[in-house]
Scaffold this motif. Structure first.
Motif, PDB file in Angstrom:
ATOM      1  N   ALA A  30     -10.973  22.273 -28.090  1.00  0.00           N
ATOM      2  CA  ALA A  30     -11.319  21.162 -28.760  1.00  0.00           C
ATOM      3  C   ALA A  30     -11.488  20.249 -27.267  1.00  0.00           C
ATOM      4  CB  ALA A  30     -10.260  21.104 -29.610  1.00  0.00           C
ATOM      5  N   ASP A  31     -10.729  20.707 -26.335  1.00  0.00           N
ATOM      6  CA  ASP A  31     -10.165  19.704 -25.011  1.00  0.00           C
ATOM      7  C   ASP A  31     -12.137  19.199 -23.866  1.00  0.00           C
ATOM      8  OD1 ASP A  31      -7.820  20.420 -26.432  1.00  0.00           O
ATOM      9  OD2 ASP A  31      -7.090  21.209 -24.294  1.00  0.00           O
TER      10      ASP A  31
ATOM     11  N   SER B  97      -5.797  19.543 -28.504  1.00  0.00           N
ATOM     12  CA  SER B  97      -4.933  20.427 -28.771  1.00  0.00           C
ATOM     13  C   SER B  97      -3.624  19.619 -28.492  1.00  0.00           C
ATOM     14  CB  SER B  97      -5.224  21.388 -27.110  1.00  0.00           C
ATOM     15  OG  SER B  97      -4.568  20.703 -26.377  1.00  0.00           O
ATOM     16  N   LEU B  98      -3.582  18.266 -28.314  1.00  0.00           N
ATOM     17  CA  LEU B  98      -2.348  18.009 -28.430  1.00  0.00           C
ATOM     18  C   LEU B  98      -2.836  17.436 -29.604  1.00  0.00           C
ATOM     19  CD1 LEU B  98       0.513  16.016 -27.221  1.00  0.00           C
ATOM     20  CD2 LEU B  98      -1.707  14.330 -27.185  1.00  0.00           C
TER      21      LEU B  98
ATOM     22  N   ALA C 297      -9.837  14.207 -17.130  1.00  0.00           N
ATOM     23  CA  ALA C 297      -8.793  14.613 -15.798  1.00  0.00           C
ATOM     24  C   ALA C 297      -7.630  14.140 -16.715  1.00  0.00           C
ATOM     25  CB  ALA C 297      -8.993  14.339 -14.730  1.00  0.00           C
ATOM     26  N   LYS C 298      -7.254  12.823 -16.864  1.00  0.00           N
ATOM     27  CA  LYS C 298      -6.554  12.005 -16.854  1.00  0.00           C
ATOM     28  C   LYS C 298      -6.251  11.593 -17.705  1.00  0.00           C
ATOM     29  CE  LYS C 298      -4.022   7.374 -17.430  1.00  0.00           C
ATOM     30  NZ  LYS C 298      -3.159   7.954 -18.403  1.00  0.00           N
ATOM     31  N   GLU C 299      -6.750  12.805 -19.520  1.00  0.00           N
ATOM     32  CA  GLU C 299      -6.734  12.663 -20.423  1.00  0.00           C
ATOM     33  C   GLU C 299      -5.887  14.048 -20.877  1.00  0.00           C
ATOM     34  OE1 GLU C 299      -8.759   9.755 -23.233  1.00  0.00           O
ATOM     35  OE2 GLU C 299      -9.987  11.842 -22.496  1.00  0.00           O
ATOM     36  N   GLY C 300      -6.038  15.392 -20.160  1.00  0.00           N
ATOM     37  CA  GLY C 300      -5.722  16.396 -19.895  1.00  0.00           C
ATOM     38  C   GLY C 300      -4.913  16.638 -19.463  1.00  0.00           C
ATOM     39  N   ALA C 301      -4.586  16.002 -18.523  1.00  0.00           N
ATOM     40  CA  ALA C 301      -2.210  15.660 -17.890  1.00  0.00           C
ATOM     41  C   ALA C 301      -2.329  15.229 -18.262  1.00  0.00           C
ATOM     42  CB  ALA C 301      -2.792  14.928 -16.549  1.00  0.00           C
TER      43      ALA C 301
ATOM     44  N   PHE D 100      -6.790   9.751 -33.774  1.00  0.00           N
ATOM     45  CA  PHE D 100      -6.749  11.243 -33.014  1.00  0.00           C
ATOM     46  C   PHE D 100      -5.327  10.514 -31.464  1.00  0.00           C
ATOM     47  CE2 PHE D 100      -9.789  12.910 -36.122  1.00  0.00           C
ATOM     48  CZ  PHE D 100      -9.203  13.621 -36.474  1.00  0.00           C
ATOM     49  N   PHE D 101      -4.974  11.324 -31.375  1.00  0.00           N
ATOM     50  CA  PHE D 101      -4.620  10.727 -29.781  1.00  0.00           C
ATOM     51  C   PHE D 101      -5.668  10.566 -28.287  1.00  0.00           C
ATOM     52  CE2 PHE D 101      -1.261  12.635 -31.832  1.00  0.00           C
ATOM     53  CZ  PHE D 101       0.279  11.932 -31.193  1.00  0.00           C
ATOM     54  N   PHE D 102      -6.824  11.333 -28.398  1.00  0.00           N
ATOM     55  CA  PHE D 102      -7.674  11.064 -27.669  1.00  0.00           C
ATOM     56  C   PHE D 102      -9.800  10.917 -28.451  1.00  0.00           C
ATOM     57  CE2 PHE D 102      -4.786  13.653 -25.644  1.00  0.00           C
ATOM     58  CZ  PHE D 102      -4.051  13.025 -24.701  1.00  0.00           C
TER      59      PHE D 102
END
Length: 326
Positions: free
Chosen positions: A83-84, A200-201, A89-93, A192-194
Motif C-alpha cells: 500500500a506504500d 500503511s499510515l 522517500a519523505k512521505e515514507g519517513a 487520506f494522509f498521502f
C-alpha cells in the motif's frame, strides 16, 4: 508473483460496526484491504484456535505463522501487496515518524482506557470478551489479557510501579489528545494522509482511532476529544464505508439485539447440545481442580492447548462462519 493459495488471517471478531474489536487486527485488516491482498479470513473469539495462540495471526501458505502487525505487513509487501508503493522517500519517513508517535503517545492511553480504567474494563472490555469467549476460557482469559496489557503499559512507560489513578489518566489522555491533534493537522482536508490512496499510515491511524470512535466506553474522554476533530472522525467513518461496508450494515441491522442468535438452535441443535454437555463436564473439572490445586491447573490446561496445533488446524475453512460461537 502471486501466491499459490491465499494466506489465512485469524482475527478477533467485530462489534460496534467494526470488522474487529482489536486495534492490531484492525491495522492488519485495513492494510490488507488497501493493498488488495487476498487473505482467507477467520473471525474468531477464541485466541487458542489461532495457529499462534494469539490474535491477530497470519498463517502463510508456507505454514509460517506471524503475529505482529508490522511483521504481517512486511510479509504482505514481500508478496507484492504494498500500500506504500507510491510514497516518496519523505512521505515514507513521515509515515514512520507518525507511527512511532502513536506508539509513544496514543497506545499507552488506549491501553489505559480499555484495559486499566476500572469502569471501562469491568463494564465494557471484560464483559465483551467474557460474553464472546467460549466456556471455560471466559473465566480467566480476560484477566490474563488485562495483565498482559498492564505489563505492556509498564514497558512503554518505563515504570514498574505503575498504578491506575487520576494523575496517570490525566497525563496519558493529555499525550493522546496531543497526538490526535497532530494527526488531525497532518490530515487536513485530505481524504487520506498521502494523496488519493490509503497507505500503511492510514491503516495504523484507523486501527487505533476507530475503536475509540465506535466503542461504548463508560469513561469516554478520549472519544469526546476525537469527536471534536471532525476530519479524523470522517476519516474513520469513510474507511469503514469504503472498505468494510458489510460490518456497518451488520451493526445497524442484525446486531441491534442479541436475541436473534437464539435461532441458531434451530440450525445446529447437535452442536449446541455438545457445547452444553462440554460446558457441564468442564465446570465439574474446573471445580475439582480449583479445590485440589487452585489456578495452577488452569495454566496447565492453557499450556496444553497451546501445544496442540493439529487440533487448531482442523478448524479450517469449512466451519469458520460459526467460529465466533467458540
Amino acid at each position: 508473483m502471486k501466491m499459490a493459495a491465499p494466506d489465512e488471517l485469524f482475527c478477533w471478531e467485530g462489534e460496534w460496526g467494526l470488522p474487529s474489536v482489536s486495534t492490531d487486527c484492525l491495522v492488519v485488516l485495513a492494510y490488507a484491504q488497501f493493498a488488495g491482498a487476498p487473505l482467507k479470513l477467520h473471525k474468531i473469539s477464541n485466541p487458542w484456535r489461532s495457529p499462534s495462540g494469539s490474535l491477530p495471526a497470519l498463517r502463510t501458505n508456507q505454514k509460517e505463522t506471524l503475529s505482529r502487525p508490522s511483521d504481517i505487513i512486511i510479509h504482505l509487501r514481500k508478496q507484492k501487496y504494498n500500500a506504500d508503493y507510491d510514497l516518496s522517500a519523505k512521505e515514507g519517513a513521515d509515515s514512520l515518524a507518525f507511527i512511532s508517535l502513536m506508539e509513544e503517545k496514543l497506545v499507552p492511553a488506549l491501553i489505559y482506557a480499555f484495559w486499566i480504567e476500572p469502569k471501562n474494563y469491568v463494564d465494557m472490555t471484560r464483559r465483551w470478551y467474557a460474553e464472546h469467549m467460549p466456556f471455560p476460557l471466559n473465566f480467566f482469559l480476560p484477566g490474563r489479557m488485562q495483565r498482559q496489557q498492564l505489563e505492556k503499559l509498564r514497558l512503554l512507560r518505563g515504570d514498574e510501579s505503575l498504578e491506575a489513578g487520576e494523575e496517570l489518566e490525566k497525563e496519558l489522555f493529555r499525550d493522546a489528545a496531543e497526538c490526535m491533534n497532530l494527526l488531525s493537522q497532518r490530515l487536513g482536508s485530505h481524504k487520506f494522509f498521502f494523496g488519493d490512496s490509503p497507505s500503511s499510515l492510514d491503516a495504523y491511524v484507523f486501527g487505533h482511532l476507530a475503536p475509540v470512535l465506535k466503542s461504548k466506553l463508560p469513561n469516554g474522554k478520549l472519544q469526546q476529544h476525537l469527536k471534536s476533530l471532525d476530519n479524523l472522525t470522517n476519516f474513520c467513518t469513510n474507511i469503514l464505508l469504503l472498505y468494510f461496508p458489510r460490518d456497518g450494515r451488520e451493526s445497524s441491522s442484525q446486531k441491534t439485539s442479541p436475541q436473534p442468535e437464539a435461532g441458531d438452535f434451530d440450525h445446529v441443535p447437535n452442536k449446541r447440545r455438545k457445547q452444553f454437555l462440554s460446558a457441564l463436564v468442564a465446570l465439574g473439572a474446573m471445580l475439582s481442580y480449583a479445590l485440589l490445586t487452585g489456578m495452577v491447573s488452569i495454566q496447565h490446561v492453557q499450556q496444553e492447548a497451546l501445544e496442540e496445533p493439529p487440533d487448531m488446524e482442523t478448524i479450517g475453512s469449512h466451519d469458520h462462519e460459526e467460529e465466533g460461537d467458540g
